[in-house]
Design an enzyme around this catalytic site. Structure first.
Site, PDB file in Angstrom:
ATOM      1  N   ILE A  58       0.835  -1.213   0.000  1.00  0.00           N
ATOM      2  CA  ILE A  58       0.000   0.000   0.000  1.00  0.00           C
ATOM      3  C   ILE A  58       0.860   1.250   0.000  1.00  0.00           C
ATOM      4  CG2 ILE A  58      -1.788   1.277   1.211  1.00  0.00           C
ATOM      5  CD1 ILE A  58      -2.395  -1.293   2.774  1.00  0.00           C
ATOM      6  N   GLY A 110       7.239   4.053   2.873  1.00  0.00           N
ATOM      7  CA  GLY A 110       7.697   5.310   3.449  1.00  0.00           C
ATOM      8  C   GLY A 110       9.128   5.182   3.900  1.00  0.00           C
ATOM      9  N   SER A 165       8.703   2.821   7.118  1.00  0.00           N
ATOM     10  CA  SER A 165       7.921   1.588   7.087  1.00  0.00           C
ATOM     11  C   SER A 165       7.394   1.289   5.697  1.00  0.00           C
ATOM     12  CB  SER A 165       6.744   1.711   8.051  1.00  0.00           C
ATOM     13  OG  SER A 165       5.807   2.629   7.533  1.00  0.00           O
ATOM     14  N   ASP A 192       2.663  13.495  15.246  1.00  0.00           N
ATOM     15  CA  ASP A 192       2.841  13.610  13.787  1.00  0.00           C
ATOM     16  C   ASP A 192       1.453  13.733  13.168  1.00  0.00           C
ATOM     17  OD1 ASP A 192       4.004  13.816  11.325  1.00  0.00           O
ATOM     18  OD2 ASP A 192       4.665  11.735  11.198  1.00  0.00           O
TER      19      ASP A 192
HETATM   20  P1  ADP Z   1       4.523   5.922   7.766  1.00  0.00           P
HETATM   21  O1  ADP Z   1       5.322   6.026   9.022  1.00  0.00           O
HETATM   22  O2  ADP Z   1       5.254   5.291   6.648  1.00  0.00           O
HETATM   23  O3  ADP Z   1       3.845   7.215   7.398  1.00  0.00           O
HETATM   24  P2  ADP Z   1       1.818   4.983   8.225  1.00  0.00           P
HETATM   25  O4  ADP Z   1       1.380   4.217   9.423  1.00  0.00           O
HETATM   26  O5  ADP Z   1       1.361   6.400   8.129  1.00  0.00           O
HETATM   27  O6  ADP Z   1       3.390   4.853   8.128  1.00  0.00           O
HETATM   28  O7  ADP Z   1       1.342   4.196   6.948  1.00  0.00           O
HETATM   29  C1  ADP Z   1       1.644   4.629   5.657  1.00  0.00           C
HETATM   30  C2  ADP Z   1       0.424   4.596   4.783  1.00  0.00           C
HETATM   31  O8  ADP Z   1      -0.101   3.287   4.720  1.00  0.00           O
HETATM   32  C3  ADP Z   1      -0.695   5.452   5.305  1.00  0.00           C
HETATM   33  O9  ADP Z   1      -0.598   6.750   4.842  1.00  0.00           O
HETATM   34  C4  ADP Z   1      -1.917   4.756   4.775  1.00  0.00           C
HETATM   35  O10 ADP Z   1      -2.187   5.169   3.456  1.00  0.00           O
HETATM   36  C5  ADP Z   1      -1.507   3.317   4.748  1.00  0.00           C
HETATM   37  N1  ADP Z   1      -1.968   2.619   5.962  1.00  0.00           N
HETATM   38  C6  ADP Z   1      -1.287   2.439   7.110  1.00  0.00           C
HETATM   39  N2  ADP Z   1      -2.007   1.747   8.006  1.00  0.00           N
HETATM   40  C7  ADP Z   1      -3.176   1.471   7.398  1.00  0.00           C
HETATM   41  C8  ADP Z   1      -4.356   0.763   7.790  1.00  0.00           C
HETATM   42  N3  ADP Z   1      -4.469   0.205   9.002  1.00  0.00           N
HETATM   43  N4  ADP Z   1      -5.360   0.682   6.898  1.00  0.00           N
HETATM   44  C9  ADP Z   1      -5.249   1.232   5.684  1.00  0.00           C
HETATM   45  N5  ADP Z   1      -4.183   1.896   5.260  1.00  0.00           N
HETATM   46  C10 ADP Z   1      -3.148   2.024   6.091  1.00  0.00           C
END
Ligand code: ADP
Ligand code: MN
Length: 518
Positions: free
Chosen positions: A260, A263, A266, A407
């Site tokens: 999905i 980053g 992660s 954040d």
């Molecule tokens: P990072 O530290 O890389 O920003 P995030 O937890 O924000 O990590 O996750 C990155 C992206 O993955 C999010 O912007 C979102 O689009 C998607 N994402 C993360 N967790 C979920 C979830 N539980 N359900 C759907 N999409 C998710």
């Protein structure tokens, strides 16, 4: 208060700019209205912008997919799956080649004459045909490096008469010819102006140089290849892949469908949930998000600050190696999500934590993740609704969960089922964190700016929002004084902690005990 005036107010520290700006190889980014404190350098918005630039330079197409607003039906089936398939294929090829190398070694043993299995390799670093022209170069009729400048020997193989006869094996002629041939080495191989200075290379020296040129060429091909693969390798390393396979094998996950998001810290995958294998019979959601915290460490260095100063981690931090620190990020996200879940804040539900891999419920449907607030176009009605919901969530996060998101922005809020969901809480801290209130203020600034720009006239400005969330009632009516008061409060708290030696156990108020793996 006047929201426009506040939004236009200059940031307090419009200094020369953070360190990354001067180091940035893509030139100084356009000036933004974001202030330049260390806290801001860690903001996701900024990180995303930088990363986008960086990735656009390195991997133009891949980024288009990974950073798209959200994955649609079409690109799920192609790009992510293709990448996964390629990764698996690559891994398979590598293992195959390694096995081949072992067999080759076993077959040849100590024998002086060896047989190469090179042609059976799956991953070809460089297609070289060197073995043949090692002898070929001496034969002028088939000279692949035929040069113009030195005099050529006629077909009969010699020129001149009597004792002045010069054969094609003449040292001087051959030497010059060798020098000219050197020009045909790979362009990146620096040969200098051998012809200009009438350099004569003996066959032996020429052969050695040619060998070297070839191996250089191969090496550079290999380096280049690595670069290309790193896109896929960015996704998961073999150990992580094994963890994921295990989850699928155990039946906990049905299938992992694709990536999905990638980053800096992660990579997030989508998966269909399988049957519950837990003793406590926790129901596994039909769709899951798998957040893999990257085990490449440099990205995390900047974030030390969040964990190092977090009292919950204080005793443990100093004793840990970097790998364990990354696991702690995952652990921290799990605990923070659990707290939020208990307080009824819409957020992903934790399924399981295994080392640096966190499985949670998927916010979205049919493999399509819910869009981030920054990407969704809401009606003014929904925008207002979203604002009040976030205000309420921030208050509950602070008061009931004793957390500051740290954040919070339109990048980490998803719009799903007509409401806002909070995600990405690995960096969230308690308000008593030495910088907790600064983080809260930054969160408030992001939120009020987003909604004020989005046309929500009721949106409080960042100072009002800060007070509404924290009940601290800071009276300052300008940003500079306000921030000074915040820092003073943090100092008081810090001194108090120092004096009373506040010892806080790792996770005081979490309902669930941590799930530790073997
Ligand atoms: P990072 O530290 O890389 O920003 P995030 O937890 O924000 O990590 O996750 C990155 C992206 O993955 C999010 O912007 C979102 O689009 C998607 N994402 C993360 N967790 C979920 C979830 N539980 N359900 C759907 N999409 C998710
Ligand atoms: Mn995020």
């Amino acid at each position: 208060m006047d929201p426009v005036g506040v939004a236009a107010a200059a940031p307090p520290e419009a200094g020369p700019g953070p360190a990354w700006q001067s180091k940035c190889p893509w030139g100084a980014p356009k000036p933004t209205s974001i202030s330049c404190s260390l806290a801001d350098v860690m903001s996701e918005q900024l990180a995303k912008e930088l990363q986008l630039e960086e990735e656009n330079a390195a991997f133009p197409e891949v980024v288009a997919v990974a950073e798209g607003p959200f994955i649609t039906g079409e690109n799920i089936d192609t790009s992510s799956d293709l990448m996964l398939a390629q990764m698996l294929q690559m891994e398979f090829d590598r293992e195959y080649d390694a096995q081949l190398r072992r067999e080759e070694k076993k077959f040849n043993g100590d024998s002086k004459v060896s047989i190469s299995f090179e042609n059976y390799r799956k991953v070809h670093p460089f297609d070289s045909d060197s073995s043949e022209d090692e002898v070929d170069w001496q034969d002028t009729r088939h000279d692949p490096y035929r040069a113009d400048k030195p005099t050529t020997t006629p077909k009969k193989g010699f020129i001149g008469k009597g004792k002045d006869i010069t054969t094609k094996h003449d040292e001087v002629v051959c030497g010059r010819k060798n020098t000219a041939r050197m020009e045909n080495f790979a362009p990146e191989f620096q040969v200098g102006d051998g012809i200009g200075m009438d350099l004569k290379l003996s066959n032996q020296v020429f052969n050695a140089l040619k060998q070297h040129a070839y191996s250089e060429e191969r090496r550079s091909a290999r380096l280049h290849e690595k670069k290309e693969h790193s896109t896929a390798e960015k996704a998961v390393d073999p150990k992580t892949r094994l963890l994921l396979y295990k989850m699928v094998n155990a039946g906990m996950l049905e299938t992992i469908t694709g990536c999905i998001s990638t980053g800096k810290e992660s990579v997030v995958f989508h998966a269909y949930g399988g049957k519950s294998t837990n003793e406590d019979d926790k129901v596994i959601p039909p769709e899951c998000a798998i957040k893999v915290f990257k085990t490449t460490l440099n990205e995390f260095k900047n974030r030390d600050k969040y964990i190092k100063d977090d009292y919950r981690f204080k005793d443990r931090f100093s004793k840990l190696n970097p790998r364990k620190i990354i696991r702690m990020w995952a652990e921290k996200e799990m605990h923070n999500l659990t707290r939020m879940q208990n307080a009824g804040i819409p957020c992903p539900q934790v399924v399981i934590l295994k080392k640096h891999v966190l499985v949670m419920s998927f916010i979205g449907q049919d493999q399509v993740p819910a869009p981030k607030l920054k990407d969704v176009k809401l009606s003014s009605e929904d925008m207002k609704k979203a604002y009040y919901q976030i205000l309420n969530m921030m208050q509950r996060l602070y008061k009931e969960c004793s957390l500051v998101h740290a954040d919070l922005s339109e990048y980490n809020m998803l719009w799903h089922d007509g409401k806002v969901w909070l995600i990405d809480v690995s960096q969230s801290v308690e308000p008593t964190h030495p910088h907790g209130l600064e983080f809260l203020f930054r969160d408030c600034r992001n939120v009020s700016q987003f909604f004020q720009k989005g046309g929500v006239t009721e949106a409080l400005n960042e100072r009002e929002l800060f007070n509404a969330v924290s009940d601290l009632n800071i009276a300052a009516d300008n940003e500079v004084d306000f921030q000074a008061e915040i820092e003073a409060l943090e100092k008081v708290n810090e001194d108090h902690v120092q004096k009373h030696g506040k010892k806080v156990s790792a996770f005081p108020s979490d309902g669930d005990p941590p799930i530790y793996d073997e």
